[in-house]
Every structure is written in C-alpha cells, then in structure tokens.
Design a protein around this motif. Sequence first.
Motif, PDB file in Angstrom:
ATOM      1  N   THR A  17       0.837  -1.197   0.000  1.00 32.06           N
ATOM      2  CA  THR A  17       0.000   0.000   0.000  1.00 32.06           C
ATOM      3  C   THR A  17       0.876   1.252   0.000  1.00 32.06           C
ATOM      4  N   VAL A  18       0.525   2.202  -0.887  1.00 31.32           N
ATOM      5  CA  VAL A  18       1.282   3.456  -0.992  1.00 31.32           C
ATOM      6  C   VAL A  18       0.368   4.610  -0.594  1.00 31.32           C
ATOM      7  N   GLY A  19       0.837   5.445   0.326  1.00 28.70           N
ATOM      8  CA  GLY A  19       0.076   6.620   0.746  1.00 28.70           C
ATOM      9  C   GLY A  19       0.389   7.806  -0.144  1.00 28.70           C
ATOM     10  N   ILE A  20      -0.611   8.297  -0.878  1.00 30.10           N
ATOM     11  CA  ILE A  20      -0.438   9.462  -1.755  1.00 30.10           C
ATOM     12  C   ILE A  20      -0.741  10.751  -0.992  1.00 30.10           C
ATOM     13  N   VAL A  21      -1.837  10.720  -0.229  1.00 23.27           N
ATOM     14  CA  VAL A  21      -2.190  11.823   0.680  1.00 23.27           C
ATOM     15  C   VAL A  21      -2.287  11.221   2.069  1.00 23.27           C
ATOM     16  N   ARG A  22      -1.645  11.902   3.042  1.00 26.79           N
ATOM     17  CA  ARG A  22      -1.484  11.289   4.365  1.00 26.79           C
ATOM     18  C   ARG A  22      -2.022  12.187   5.481  1.00 26.79           C
ATOM     19  N   ASP A  23      -3.187  11.855   5.995  1.00 28.20           N
ATOM     20  CA  ASP A  23      -3.739  12.517   7.187  1.00 28.20           C
ATOM     21  C   ASP A  23      -3.660  14.039   7.061  1.00 28.20           C
ATOM     22  N   LEU A  24      -4.186  14.559   5.960  1.00 26.42           N
ATOM     23  CA  LEU A  24      -4.034  15.984   5.623  1.00 26.42           C
ATOM     24  C   LEU A  24      -5.284  16.767   6.014  1.00 26.42           C
ATOM     25  N   SER A  25      -5.091  17.893   6.689  1.00 26.35           N
ATOM     26  CA  SER A  25      -6.206  18.760   7.083  1.00 26.35           C
ATOM     27  C   SER A  25      -5.919  20.198   6.657  1.00 26.35           C
ATOM     28  N   LEU A  26      -6.940  20.847   6.106  1.00 23.71           N
ATOM     29  CA  LEU A  26      -6.827  22.270   5.763  1.00 23.71           C
ATOM     30  C   LEU A  26      -8.218  22.862   5.609  1.00 23.71           C
ATOM     31  N   THR A  27      -8.284  24.198   5.633  1.00 29.58           N
ATOM     32  CA  THR A  27      -9.542  24.920   5.455  1.00 29.58           C
ATOM     33  C   THR A  27      -9.367  26.004   4.404  1.00 29.58           C
ATOM     34  N   VAL A  28     -10.349  26.109   3.503  1.00 25.92           N
ATOM     35  CA  VAL A  28     -10.405  27.205   2.530  1.00 25.92           C
ATOM     36  C   VAL A  28     -11.595  28.065   2.913  1.00 25.92           C
ATOM     37  N   GLU A  29     -11.338  29.303   3.295  1.00 25.90           N
ATOM     38  CA  GLU A  29     -12.415  30.188   3.721  1.00 25.90           C
ATOM     39  C   GLU A  29     -13.123  30.819   2.534  1.00 25.90           C
ATOM     40  N   ALA A  30     -14.363  31.227   2.751  1.00 21.78           N
ATOM     41  CA  ALA A  30     -15.145  31.881   1.709  1.00 21.78           C
ATOM     42  C   ALA A  30     -14.454  33.170   1.268  1.00 21.78           C
ATOM     43  N   GLY A  31     -14.377  33.378  -0.054  1.00 22.38           N
ATOM     44  CA  GLY A  31     -13.790  34.597  -0.590  1.00 22.38           C
ATOM     45  C   GLY A  31     -12.277  34.610  -0.626  1.00 22.38           C
ATOM     46  N   LYS A  32     -11.636  33.489  -0.328  1.00 17.69           N
ATOM     47  CA  LYS A  32     -10.174  33.433  -0.284  1.00 17.69           C
ATOM     48  C   LYS A  32      -9.606  32.635  -1.450  1.00 17.69           C
ATOM     49  N   LEU A  33      -8.366  32.951  -1.811  1.00 18.77           N
ATOM     50  CA  LEU A  33      -7.645  32.225  -2.848  1.00 18.77           C
ATOM     51  C   LEU A  33      -6.490  31.475  -2.194  1.00 18.77           C
ATOM     52  N   LEU A  34      -6.540  30.159  -2.279  1.00 16.84           N
ATOM     53  CA  LEU A  34      -5.485  29.302  -1.736  1.00 16.84           C
ATOM     54  C   LEU A  34      -4.660  28.756  -2.888  1.00 16.84           C
ATOM     55  N   VAL A  35      -3.349  28.938  -2.839  1.00 13.87           N
ATOM     56  CA  VAL A  35      -2.453  28.311  -3.805  1.00 13.87           C
ATOM     57  C   VAL A  35      -1.745  27.160  -3.118  1.00 13.87           C
ATOM     58  N   ILE A  36      -1.830  25.980  -3.740  1.00 13.98           N
ATOM     59  CA  ILE A  36      -1.147  24.794  -3.245  1.00 13.98           C
ATOM     60  C   ILE A  36       0.055  24.539  -4.140  1.00 13.98           C
ATOM     61  N   THR A  37       1.227  24.471  -3.546  1.00 19.03           N
ATOM     62  CA  THR A  37       2.459  24.270  -4.309  1.00 19.03           C
ATOM     63  C   THR A  37       3.321  23.222  -3.617  1.00 19.03           C
ATOM     64  N   GLY A  38       4.436  22.901  -4.241  1.00 19.54           N
ATOM     65  CA  GLY A  38       5.321  21.883  -3.685  1.00 19.54           C
ATOM     66  C   GLY A  38       5.926  21.041  -4.791  1.00 19.54           C
ATOM     67  N   PRO A  39       6.810  20.118  -4.445  1.00 23.84           N
ATOM     68  CA  PRO A  39       7.506  19.309  -5.459  1.00 23.84           C
ATOM     69  C   PRO A  39       6.562  18.394  -6.226  1.00 23.84           C
ATOM     70  N   ASN A  40       6.963  18.042  -7.440  1.00 20.42           N
ATOM     71  CA  ASN A  40       6.187  17.097  -8.237  1.00 20.42           C
ATOM     72  C   ASN A  40       6.064  15.762  -7.504  1.00 20.42           C
ATOM     73  N   GLY A  41       4.891  15.144  -7.651  1.00 20.48           N
ATOM     74  CA  GLY A  41       4.674  13.857  -7.003  1.00 20.48           C
ATOM     75  C   GLY A  41       4.343  13.943  -5.531  1.00 20.48           C
TER      76      GLY A  41
END
Length: 245
Positions: A17-41
């Motif tokens: 078994t391979v974990g691609i997303v691991r126990d991830l928590s976040l919030t996007v508020e109304a009217g906000k712009l969230l940019v998600i970045t980071g290394p490939n893969g």
Amino acid sequence: MLTLQNISFQVDSPDGTVGIVRDLSLTVEAGKLLVITGPNGGGKSTLAKLIMGIEKPTGGKIIYEGRDITGLSITERARIGIGYAFQQPPRFKGVTVRKLLELSRGEEMSDDALCKYLSGVGLCSREYLGREVDGSLSGGELKRIEIASLMARAPKLSIYDEPEAGIDLWSFAMLVDSFSALRTGSDKSVVIISHQERIIRLADEIAIIADGRIQKMGPRDEILPDLLGEVSDVCCMEKKEAARV
C-alpha cells in the motif's frame, strides 16, 4: 467554506500500500484564494481530485459549507457549487467553443460576453467561437478554453490544476490578470495548484505539500519569503553540481 479533516488516499501497488495523501487537514475560507504548491509527485493534483470527487479518500472527511460531502459524486458536487479545471482537459467532438461556454454558464450568451471570457485567457476570441473542442485544438488552446468555461460558470469553489501548463508567456500574463480579478470583492473561493511565482503571489494563503502532507501553510506574506528562499537555495545547489560535472 471547505474543510478537509484528516484526509488520506492510499493505492495498492506490487510493493504494498502506498500513501499518496497522508492525514491531511486544511480549510479554505469563503472569498479566499489558496495556492497549493510543492515538489512534483507530492500529492497536490490527487488532493484536487479528492475535493472534486474524481477520487474517493480512504480516510477522513470533506466538509463543504457545513455539509459532509465525502460520499458525494462529481455531479452532486458540481450541483452544489464546486468546479474543476483539469490539468489535461477532455476533448468534445461536435461541441463548439460557444456551446461549451454557454453550457457552463447555463444560458445563451452574446458574442461580447463570450469574447470577454476567452480574451481573459489570451485567446483571439471571435476566431474560436465556432470551432469544435476536439483534436483540431492544441493542448494549450484546449487548456485555456476549459479555464474560460470554468470562469464563465463561476462556481462557489473553483479548483484549477496547474493552469499555466502548456500556455505561452503572453497568454499566461492574461491568465494571471483573470485570476487576480477573481479575488477582487468576491465571496467565491479559489484553489489553484501551481508552481508559478506570479500565481503564488496572488494567494491569500499558501500551502506547501510534499510527500502527501502539508509541510507549511499560512498567509502569503508569512509563507512566500521562506518558499522563495528555499527555491533559491535549491537553484544554487543545482548550479554548483552542474559546475562540478
């Protein structure tokens, strides 16, 4: 508006078994712009697909406007106001650009209104209205048309997966202006997966994801200086390694 609670996504492989997303928590508020970045893969695009319902999490909950939508389909999520622009958009033989934009908007539109959306992504608009969304379009043209269709739809939550991919510099500048306009005086939320500094600078908040986890997240003015410093350090190391070869 959107809350991810301990989201995980695992896949089976010959090695286990391979974990691609691991126990991830976040919030996007109304009217906000969230940019998600980071290394490939690192799990960024998978996370976007989990929000849209293209993939189903193997753990955790997705809460949208106070409602648990973890089990909802793509269609159901679209109906409640979530929209998604693919990294590699589909083609629709027999469907014109005009028809696609009008379907997205939910009503017939004037040429001027259609051209406004296409011009916003760097297309010479009137030349495209009668063209089919098929193999006659380049990957970059197709990408821009899909972004225009999502902007025409104007969902409560828009998700753009690497919108800069395959787009020339002039069109990219127009696209940045369009994203900038999206966040001006609006209660709609935007999530953008991107590596481009000019897009990252538009963010209200930045999340850096690597190895399926959030490494850092916070306001742009707090995260961006460290992010740019890390990129600069990596570039310097690469130059030194190249010089040795």
